[in-house]
Design an enzyme around this catalytic site. Structure first.
Site, PDB file in Angstrom:
ATOM      1  N   GLU A  83       0.829  -1.207   0.000  1.00 12.91           N
ATOM      2  CA  GLU A  83       0.000   0.000   0.000  1.00 12.91           C
ATOM      3  C   GLU A  83       0.864   1.258   0.000  1.00 12.91           C
ATOM      4  O   GLU A  83       0.529   2.251  -0.643  1.00 12.91           O
ATOM      5  CB  GLU A  83      -0.960  -0.005   1.198  1.00 12.91           C
ATOM      6  CG  GLU A  83      -1.945   1.140   1.098  1.00 12.91           C
ATOM      7  CD  GLU A  83      -3.197   0.962   1.939  1.00 12.91           C
ATOM      8  OE1 GLU A  83      -3.288  -0.040   2.668  1.00 12.91           O
ATOM      9  OE2 GLU A  83      -4.064   1.840   1.860  1.00 12.91           O
ATOM     10  N   ARG A  92      -6.006  33.372 -17.806  1.00 14.10           N
ATOM     11  CA  ARG A  92      -6.587  34.370 -16.891  1.00 14.10           C
ATOM     12  C   ARG A  92      -5.738  35.647 -16.901  1.00 14.10           C
ATOM     13  O   ARG A  92      -4.534  35.592 -16.624  1.00 14.10           O
ATOM     14  CB  ARG A  92      -6.626  33.781 -15.474  1.00 14.10           C
ATOM     15  CG  ARG A  92      -7.134  34.727 -14.414  1.00 14.10           C
ATOM     16  CD  ARG A  92      -8.624  34.848 -14.483  1.00 14.10           C
ATOM     17  NE  ARG A  92      -9.162  35.660 -13.399  1.00 14.10           N
ATOM     18  CZ  ARG A  92     -10.428  36.014 -13.326  1.00 14.10           C
ATOM     19  NH1 ARG A  92     -11.290  35.648 -14.260  1.00 14.10           N
ATOM     20  NH2 ARG A  92     -10.853  36.744 -12.330  1.00 14.10           N
TER      21      ARG A  92
END
Ligand SMILES: Cc1cc2nc3c(=O)[nH]c(=O)nc-3n(C[C@H](O)[C@H](O)[C@H](O)COP(=O)(O)OP(=O)(O)OC[C@H]3O[C@@H](n4cnc5c(N)ncnc54)[C@H](O)[C@@H]3O)c2cc1C
Length: 369
Positions: A241, A267
């Protein structure tokens, strides 16, 4: 040193990214709000072969090594924005498949692995407990036919849905000897109940709950590994994991970096793209550096694991660095997007809430004696 992917790995990564982009999109904002699992996505992943990645072909999977699996999960994270689905896939693979594959008897492997690899069954591990501490409070005792489990577990991913739960408990032998053992507990076993669904900050599309085991009887053949091998089983699960469980976060970081770069070019404020402001340009650079260094750490850990070498040091560094990096890159992406970044519909605030778990769910779970 060779940092290149093989042709097969490259093709597979591309195919996984395409699959995730085309098949794993739906209204994740709504499901995040409702705390709903993406069952359709889960089933599609099963058919594609995601749950089968670590499972050998004879049990219905593809038997991929750690490096190939990391590459595939990274691509999945790049294409799929449902981090809860990705989290549940990881809980399933490392919490149930790897323990059964690494420690199961031939009969256990034949019974469970094909169903887990196809996604027909969902499996998880129940280790964490309310009290914490150095010894599991959940107890196991021998009976005439097997074992009786008593106790409770918390923070269990998909507890209400799992067909198979790998339960860790403290087993005391008649001689007085004791230690952690692992048991395969199937859904519907008398005494096994879900006591409480937990609401949480992020990863809300991956349900979490508490479990109770009240004189829960499991047959002898459901002991996983041998008595007192539970610590080793938990360690093996955590090793996988630690390496593979955060790979999808790299895909997320790449996606956020690309979106942020694009936004900073489009932007405009004070007559120029915001990307021209040094403070914004620096954030874009930092995101790229974090992405690249996370990759290097994780690939090295996965490469060592694939070669059968000890990767625990590299895996520990990778999981610590990756968790922090993903959280910081989410914060940077929100900042770059200004007010829009703070709004739910831009889907970055959810990434931040999901990423914070990466600093928590892999921390601290140690192996009681
Ligand atoms: C979303 C989510 C899903 C989960 N799913 C599952 C599941 O399916 N099954 C399951 O069994 N568990 C699951 N968990 C539990 C998870 O494994 C634990 O939360 C994790 O191991 C941390 O343990 P803890 O919560 O008891 O924190 P603690 O261990 O109590 O840690 C508290 C704080 O102390 C720090 N700390 C602890 N030990 C040390 C140390 N030695 N040195 C320095 N700092 C330390 C930790 O980093 C943390 O900041 C899940 C958790 C989350 C958040």
């Amino acid at each position: 040193m060779d940092f290149s992917w093989s042709d097969e790995q490259t093709a597979f990564r591309k195919e996984v990214a395409r699959f995730a982009r085309e098949e794993l999109q739906d209204d994740v904002i709504l499901r995040d709000r409702e705390q709903e699992f993406f069952w359709n996505g889960w089933r599609k992943c099963g058919r594609f072969g995601i749950q089968g990645l670590p499972v050998p072909a004879e049990f219905g999977g593809s038997g991929s090594d750690a490096l190939t699996t990391v590459g595939a999960l990274e691509a999945l994270g790049y294409g799929c924005r449902d981090n809860g689905l990705l989290f549940s896939l990881n809980a399933h693979m490392w919490g149930s498949e790897i323990p059964v594959l690494s420690f199961g008897s031939e009969a256990q492997k034949r019974r469970y692995l094909p169903k887990l690899a196809s996604g027909e069954w969902l499996g998880v591990m129940a280790a964490a407990e309310l009290g914490g501490g150095d010894v599991f409070q959940t107890r196991a005792r021998r009976s005439s036919t097997g074992f009786v489990l008593t106790g409770s577990k918390t923070f269990v991913t998909q507890a209400a849905d799992a067909e198979l739960i790998v339960v860790l408990a403290d087993l005391t032998a008649p001689s007085g000897a004791r230690g952690t053992s692992a048991f395969l507990v199937e859904k519907g076993t008398p005494g096994l109940t879900v006591t409480r669904r937990l609401r949480k900050m992020g990863l809300r599309t991956s349900p979490t709950a508490e479990l109770s085991l009240a004189d829960c009887e499991v047959p002898l053949e459901n002991l996983l590994g041998s008595e007192w091998q539970g610590g080793e089983i938990l360690k093996t699960s955590m090793e996988w994991e630690s390496i593979c469980g955060l790979a999808s976060y790299i895909g997320t970081m790449q996606r956020l970096g690309e979106t942020s770069l694009e936004y900073s070019r489009e932007r405009k404020q004070f007559g120029q793209p915001i990307g021209k402001f040094a403070a914004i340009a620096r954030k874009i650079t930092d995101m790229e550096v974090r992405l690249e260094s996370s990759r290097l750490l994780l690939y090295k850990a996965a490469w060592l694991k694939s070669r059968g070498e000890d990767s625990s040091r590299e895996a520990a560094m990778a999981k610590t660095y990756l968790g922090d990096s993903c959280v910081q890159s989410c914060l940077d992406a929100i900042q770059i997007h200004g007010g829009y970044g703070y709004m739910t519909e831009y889907q970055i605030e959810r990434e931040l809430r999901d990423a914070i778990s990466a600093r928590i769910h892999l921390a601290g779970l140690e192996v009681p004696a």
